[in-house]
Design a protein around this motif. Structure first.
Motif, mmCIF file in Angstrom:
data_model
loop_
_atom_site.group_PDB
_atom_site.id
_atom_site.type_symbol
_atom_site.label_atom_id
_atom_site.label_comp_id
_atom_site.label_asym_id
_atom_site.label_seq_id
_atom_site.Cartn_x
_atom_site.Cartn_y
_atom_site.Cartn_z
ATOM 1 N N SER A 101 0.849 -1.192 0.000
ATOM 2 C CA SER A 101 0.000 0.000 0.000
ATOM 3 C C SER A 101 0.881 1.237 0.000
ATOM 4 O O SER A 101 1.981 1.220 0.552
ATOM 5 N N VAL A 102 0.388 2.296 -0.607
ATOM 6 C CA VAL A 102 1.104 3.570 -0.598
ATOM 7 C C VAL A 102 0.855 4.200 0.774
ATOM 8 O O VAL A 102 -0.042 5.016 0.956
ATOM 9 N N ASN A 103 1.624 3.722 1.722
ATOM 10 C CA ASN A 103 1.607 4.192 3.108
ATOM 11 C C ASN A 103 3.032 4.075 3.634
ATOM 12 O O ASN A 103 3.848 3.372 3.052
ATOM 13 N N ASP A 104 3.282 4.691 4.770
ATOM 14 C CA ASP A 104 4.608 4.541 5.359
ATOM 15 C C ASP A 104 4.686 3.187 6.075
ATOM 16 O O ASP A 104 3.658 2.582 6.403
ATOM 17 N N PRO A 105 5.907 2.673 6.300
ATOM 18 C CA PRO A 105 6.046 1.339 6.877
ATOM 19 C C PRO A 105 5.528 1.240 8.311
ATOM 20 O O PRO A 105 5.108 0.167 8.740
ATOM 21 N N ALA A 134 5.946 2.001 -10.985
ATOM 22 C CA ALA A 134 6.704 1.099 -11.853
ATOM 23 C C ALA A 134 5.803 0.020 -12.453
ATOM 24 O O ALA A 134 6.036 -0.441 -13.562
ATOM 25 N N CYS A 135 4.764 -0.356 -11.715
ATOM 26 C CA CYS A 135 3.799 -1.347 -12.208
ATOM 27 C C CYS A 135 2.725 -0.721 -13.086
ATOM 28 O O CYS A 135 1.967 -1.425 -13.748
ATOM 29 N N GLY A 136 2.631 0.613 -13.077
ATOM 30 C CA GLY A 136 1.590 1.298 -13.841
ATOM 31 C C GLY A 136 0.209 1.042 -13.266
ATOM 32 O O GLY A 136 -0.781 1.037 -13.992
ATOM 33 N N LEU A 137 0.137 0.848 -11.952
ATOM 34 C CA LEU A 137 -1.128 0.499 -11.310
ATOM 35 C C LEU A 137 -1.556 1.535 -10.276
ATOM 36 O O LEU A 137 -2.155 1.214 -9.258
ATOM 37 N N GLY A 138 -1.271 2.789 -10.566
ATOM 38 C CA GLY A 138 -1.672 3.858 -9.662
ATOM 39 C C GLY A 138 -2.999 4.474 -10.063
ATOM 40 O O GLY A 138 -3.485 4.287 -11.175
ATOM 41 N N GLN A 139 -3.584 5.180 -9.120
ATOM 42 C CA GLN A 139 -4.815 5.930 -9.369
ATOM 43 C C GLN A 139 -4.816 7.145 -8.454
ATOM 44 O O GLN A 139 -4.237 7.113 -7.372
ATOM 45 N N ASP A 140 -5.441 8.205 -8.915
ATOM 46 C CA ASP A 140 -5.523 9.424 -8.121
ATOM 47 C C ASP A 140 -6.764 9.341 -7.244
ATOM 48 O O ASP A 140 -7.890 9.311 -7.751
ATOM 49 N N LEU A 141 -6.537 9.261 -5.944
ATOM 50 C CA LEU A 141 -7.645 9.237 -4.984
ATOM 51 C C LEU A 141 -7.461 10.415 -4.026
ATOM 52 O O LEU A 141 -6.822 10.293 -2.986
ATOM 53 N N ALA A 142 -8.017 11.543 -4.398
ATOM 54 C CA ALA A 142 -7.862 12.765 -3.603
ATOM 55 C C ALA A 142 -8.298 12.555 -2.160
ATOM 56 O O ALA A 142 -7.673 13.084 -1.242
ATOM 57 N N VAL A 143 -9.336 11.765 -1.951
ATOM 58 C CA VAL A 143 -9.845 11.535 -0.599
ATOM 59 C C VAL A 143 -8.802 10.835 0.284
ATOM 60 O O VAL A 143 -8.841 10.948 1.506
ATOM 61 N N LEU A 147 -2.016 10.132 -5.119
ATOM 62 C CA LEU A 147 -1.676 8.888 -5.795
ATOM 63 C C LEU A 147 -1.717 7.708 -4.835
ATOM 64 O O LEU A 147 -1.045 7.716 -3.804
ATOM 65 N N ARG A 148 -2.494 6.718 -5.185
ATOM 66 C CA ARG A 148 -2.613 5.467 -4.426
ATOM 67 C C ARG A 148 -2.588 4.317 -5.404
ATOM 68 O O ARG A 148 -2.728 4.491 -6.611
ATOM 69 N N SER A 149 -2.459 3.122 -4.867
ATOM 70 C CA SER A 149 -2.470 1.935 -5.714
ATOM 71 C C SER A 149 -3.891 1.548 -6.056
ATOM 72 O O SER A 149 -4.813 1.712 -5.249
ATOM 73 N N LYS A 150 -4.054 1.015 -7.258
ATOM 74 C CA LYS A 150 -5.306 0.335 -7.576
ATOM 75 C C LYS A 150 -5.345 -0.926 -6.733
ATOM 76 O O LYS A 150 -4.314 -1.436 -6.298
ATOM 77 N N ARG A 151 -6.524 -1.440 -6.516
ATOM 78 C CA ARG A 151 -6.671 -2.703 -5.797
ATOM 79 C C ARG A 151 -6.442 -3.822 -6.811
ATOM 80 O O ARG A 151 -7.100 -3.878 -7.843
ATOM 81 N N GLY A 170 -10.527 -0.007 -9.950
ATOM 82 C CA GLY A 170 -9.364 0.256 -9.114
ATOM 83 C C GLY A 170 -9.621 0.172 -7.634
ATOM 84 O O GLY A 170 -8.694 0.149 -6.832
ATOM 85 N N LYS A 171 -10.895 0.112 -7.231
ATOM 86 C CA LYS A 171 -11.235 0.155 -5.815
ATOM 87 C C LYS A 171 -12.126 -0.991 -5.345
ATOM 88 O O LYS A 171 -12.184 -1.279 -4.163
ATOM 89 N N GLY A 172 -12.842 -1.626 -6.254
ATOM 90 C CA GLY A 172 -13.830 -2.640 -5.886
ATOM 91 C C GLY A 172 -13.250 -3.830 -5.163
ATOM 92 O O GLY A 172 -12.041 -3.949 -4.971
ATOM 93 N N LEU A 173 -14.128 -4.717 -4.755
ATOM 94 C CA LEU A 173 -13.731 -5.903 -3.999
ATOM 95 C C LEU A 173 -14.314 -7.144 -4.666
ATOM 96 O O LEU A 173 -15.243 -7.766 -4.154
ATOM 97 N N THR A 174 -13.768 -7.481 -5.835
ATOM 98 C CA THR A 174 -14.263 -8.665 -6.547
ATOM 99 C C THR A 174 -13.106 -9.573 -6.930
ATOM 100 O O THR A 174 -12.760 -10.480 -6.193
ATOM 101 N N CYS A 175 -12.465 -9.314 -8.039
ATOM 102 C CA CYS A 175 -11.466 -10.223 -8.612
ATOM 103 C C CYS A 175 -10.170 -10.313 -7.825
ATOM 104 O O CYS A 175 -9.419 -11.274 -7.995
ATOM 105 N N SER A 176 -9.863 -9.366 -6.947
ATOM 106 C CA SER A 176 -8.578 -9.363 -6.243
ATOM 107 C C SER A 176 -8.637 -10.000 -4.855
ATOM 108 O O SER A 176 -7.639 -10.008 -4.141
ATOM 109 N N LEU A 177 -9.775 -10.551 -4.485
ATOM 110 C CA LEU A 177 -9.932 -11.150 -3.162
ATOM 111 C C LEU A 177 -9.198 -12.479 -3.057
ATOM 112 O O LEU A 177 -8.932 -13.154 -4.052
ATOM 113 N N ALA A 178 -8.889 -12.887 -1.833
ATOM 114 C CA ALA A 178 -8.109 -14.102 -1.567
ATOM 115 C C ALA A 178 -8.715 -15.333 -2.195
ATOM 116 O O ALA A 178 -7.999 -16.138 -2.806
ATOM 117 N N GLU A 179 -10.021 -15.510 -2.101
ATOM 118 C CA GLU A 179 -10.634 -16.718 -2.664
ATOM 119 C C GLU A 179 -10.476 -16.796 -4.182
ATOM 120 O O GLU A 179 -10.369 -17.880 -4.748
#
Length: 185
Positions: A101-105, A134-143, A147-151, A170-179
């Motif tokens: 995540s685009v956060n500090d450690p 570098a992955c080209g997977l960013g998105q602008d989320l002003a809230v 710049l943040r990562s897409k999910r 970039g934000k939903g909770l479908t295809c990127s879930l653990a299952e």
């Protein structure tokens, strides 16, 4: 008076009665078959750099990314799913599971502690969004501050992406879930 306007695809030099477009290079999105970028992220503190390419070399790794630590979808669904399914994922031959995540450690470490990720999911802070860019997977989320990562989720086999699922918005909770990752391994 001339001034520059930045759009997602070009810089525009705006002068009265004249606009000049200057094409800018955009990072291409990572895709299946690509090498994972050699970029450093940080685990637990700024002194503990982790090179993503080195992390994935000679191993099979699941990497999933979230827009922000401690945010509702990430904290209620995305991260907890990987923590709960970590043993199932590793039983399918995965050596490591990493959350980026685009956060500090420090934030990533605290978020991991709050969700019991020890020995299950490595919590990696992409402090300047270097890996995300570098992955080209960013998105602008002003809230969330810009710049943040897409999910997304990906399986990396010996440094190469073998599976990649990016949420359509970039934000939903479908295809990127653990299952869903388990079904792709």
């Amino acid at each position: 008076m001339a001034h520059l306007i930045r759009s997602s695809r070009a810089l525009i030099l705006h002068q009265p009665f004249c606009n000049i477009r200057i094409a800018t290079k955009r990072a291409m999105s990572l895709k299946v078959g690509d090498e994972i970028p050699s970029v450093e992220v940080f685990e637990n503190n700024p002194g503990n750099a982790v090179n993503m390419k080195e992390l994935c070399t000679g191993k099979k790794v699941v990497i999933f990314a979230v827009p922000g630590a401690f945010t509702p979808g990430c904290s209620k669904t995305h991260l907890p799913g990987y923590v709960a399914k970590a043993a199932d994922i590793k039983a399918k031959g995965i050596d490591e599971i990493a959350c980026v995540s685009v956060n500090d450690p420090f934030v990533m470490e605290a978020w991991g502690q709050a969700h019991g990720t020890a020995d299950k999911v490595r919590m990696l802070g992409d402090t300047n969004a270097d890996f995300t860019k570098a992955c080209g997977l960013g998105q602008d989320l002003a809230v969330l501050g810009g710049l943040r990562s897409k999910r997304y989720s990906m399986v990396v086999d010996n440094g190469k992406v073998s599976e990649l699922e990016v949420e359509p918005d970039g934000k939903g909770l479908t295809c990127s879930l653990a299952e869903n990752v388990i079904s792709k391994i």
